[in-house]
Design a protein around this motif. Sequence first.
Motif, PDB file in Angstrom:
ATOM      1  N   ARG A 287       0.889  -1.228  -0.117  1.00 35.84           N
ATOM      2  CA  ARG A 287      -0.021  -0.114   0.135  1.00 35.84           C
ATOM      3  C   ARG A 287       0.888   1.123  -0.043  1.00 35.84           C
ATOM      4  O   ARG A 287       0.452   2.146  -0.656  1.00 35.84           O
ATOM      5  N   ASP A 288       1.815   1.072   0.928  1.00 33.64           N
ATOM      6  CA  ASP A 288       2.730   2.461   0.909  1.00 33.64           C
ATOM      7  C   ASP A 288       3.493   2.620  -0.607  1.00 33.64           C
ATOM      8  O   ASP A 288       3.690   3.875  -1.001  1.00 33.64           O
ATOM      9  N   ARG A 289       3.879   1.413  -1.250  1.00 34.14           N
ATOM     10  CA  ARG A 289       4.601   1.688  -2.649  1.00 34.14           C
ATOM     11  C   ARG A 289       3.742   2.172  -3.580  1.00 34.14           C
ATOM     12  O   ARG A 289       3.912   2.841  -4.750  1.00 34.14           O
ATOM     13  N   MET A 290       2.009   1.877  -3.331  1.00 36.96           N
ATOM     14  CA  MET A 290       1.314   2.603  -4.449  1.00 36.96           C
ATOM     15  C   MET A 290       0.849   3.858  -4.404  1.00 36.96           C
ATOM     16  O   MET A 290       0.232   4.544  -4.851  1.00 36.96           O
ATOM     17  N   ARG A 291       1.268   4.643  -3.074  1.00 40.16           N
ATOM     18  CA  ARG A 291       0.899   5.914  -2.750  1.00 40.16           C
ATOM     19  C   ARG A 291       1.402   6.780  -3.951  1.00 40.16           C
ATOM     20  O   ARG A 291       2.806   6.704  -4.070  1.00 40.16           O
ATOM     21  N   LEU A 292       1.141   7.875  -3.741  1.00 43.90           N
ATOM     22  CA  LEU A 292       1.715   8.960  -4.831  1.00 43.90           C
ATOM     23  C   LEU A 292       2.769   9.745  -3.984  1.00 43.90           C
ATOM     24  O   LEU A 292       2.300  10.387  -2.939  1.00 43.90           O
ATOM     25  N   THR A 293       4.031   9.849  -4.237  1.00 47.03           N
ATOM     26  CA  THR A 293       4.915  10.514  -3.446  1.00 47.03           C
ATOM     27  C   THR A 293       5.672  11.583  -4.369  1.00 47.03           C
ATOM     28  O   THR A 293       5.780  11.341  -5.547  1.00 47.03           O
ATOM     29  N   GLU A 294       6.182  12.603  -3.787  1.00 45.89           N
ATOM     30  CA  GLU A 294       7.094  13.479  -4.639  1.00 45.89           C
ATOM     31  C   GLU A 294       8.229  12.974  -4.956  1.00 45.89           C
ATOM     32  O   GLU A 294       9.106  12.183  -4.314  1.00 45.89           O
ATOM     33  N   GLY A 295       8.604  13.380  -5.951  1.00 43.06           N
ATOM     34  CA  GLY A 295       9.803  12.678  -6.918  1.00 43.06           C
ATOM     35  C   GLY A 295      11.417  13.075  -6.072  1.00 43.06           C
ATOM     36  O   GLY A 295      11.911  12.174  -6.083  1.00 43.06           O
TER      37      GLY A 295
ATOM     38  N   ASN B 287       8.428  11.819  -0.059  1.00 41.50           N
ATOM     39  CA  ASN B 287       7.113  11.889   1.076  1.00 41.50           C
ATOM     40  C   ASN B 287       5.854  11.888   0.132  1.00 41.50           C
ATOM     41  O   ASN B 287       5.912  12.392  -0.798  1.00 41.50           O
ATOM     42  N   VAL B 288       4.998  11.467   1.139  1.00 46.39           N
ATOM     43  CA  VAL B 288       3.572  11.616   0.519  1.00 46.39           C
ATOM     44  C   VAL B 288       3.035  13.069   0.523  1.00 46.39           C
ATOM     45  O   VAL B 288       3.299  13.885   1.148  1.00 46.39           O
ATOM     46  N   TYR B 289       2.368  13.414  -0.592  1.00 46.21           N
ATOM     47  CA  TYR B 289       1.923  14.627  -0.891  1.00 46.21           C
ATOM     48  C   TYR B 289       1.011  15.060   0.298  1.00 46.21           C
ATOM     49  O   TYR B 289       0.119  14.205   0.562  1.00 46.21           O
TER      50      TYR B 289
END
Length: 316
Positions: free
Chosen positions: A109-117, A121-123
């Motif tokens: 689930r954490d890997r599927m989150r959208l994060t800042e490149g 970190n998670v948006y």
Amino acid sequence: ECGLLGTVENATIPDDRLMVCRHCNVEGCLHCVPAAPGQKGEKLEHCRQCMPGYSLTEEGECEMQGLGFFVGTAVVAVVAVILVIVWYVRVASKPCVNPEGVAYGFECRDRMRLTEGSTGNVYPLSTNLLQCNVAGPGTTALFRYQFALLVWASTLLLVWFGFVLFVSSDLLILGNRAAESPQMLCAIIEWGHHRQMDLIWTKVSWLCFAYVFSFAGAIFYAVQQTKLFVRANLQEATMASFAAKLEGLPPLPGAQQVEEKVKTAVTAATGHEPVAVSVAWDYGDCKKTIETILEQEMEEPEAEERVARHNWSKLK
């Protein structure tokens, strides 16, 4: 005395609230029996036959018969809620027998989150999705579309309320005033007609503004969306970054290996060998022939499947 002068036929019931003579009206009644003209008393109307779903009482009223159904539905709903709560408590109180699987699920689930490149970190929830590209330009375009709809609808609504505030509040009630008697209906129709003619210029003005604003807003919105995709292709590594479009090539016959020739020419000119080359053919002169061939190729697997089914049915 209601009904004595014969002004309104069968209007024999005096209404103290409306101050008019009205017809017989019992809730849920199919055939209502009014009192005689000029009769006085508390009970001036009673029901002879009730509508389906109602029962006639001794007082001449109609009583709903579906009360038991609603009570039963409420009981079933309460029981269902209790069962769901019990099930949830039992599941939540059970011990965890697969901690590795739970940990792996959380990791996925954490890997599927959208994060800042840049930071990973998670948006944050305060991210402006109208400007920040979190999942491609398509996501930004979607939120811009929703924002444009809100701005369009809110602007038109505010302009209309501006007319209501500065011109007349009658714009809010024209056409929806209730009439509880024939006399009131005639008065409302007469009043509504005059007010509609007096305020018709506000409707025309609002429609003109809505047309101009919608047209100009659509053009502005289209320009902004186009600039969004162009800017995304220039700043980010998109699919367009891995493809090149060549124009101005001379006409080449289909009998030659055009793809290989173009690939060789691009390799010689750039020093990088393309992965593949796709050619857009001009087949306008033989469009019908090509479409017929494609349809035949699509029908061949279906025909083979029908033959196979037929042979299989024979074997059975």
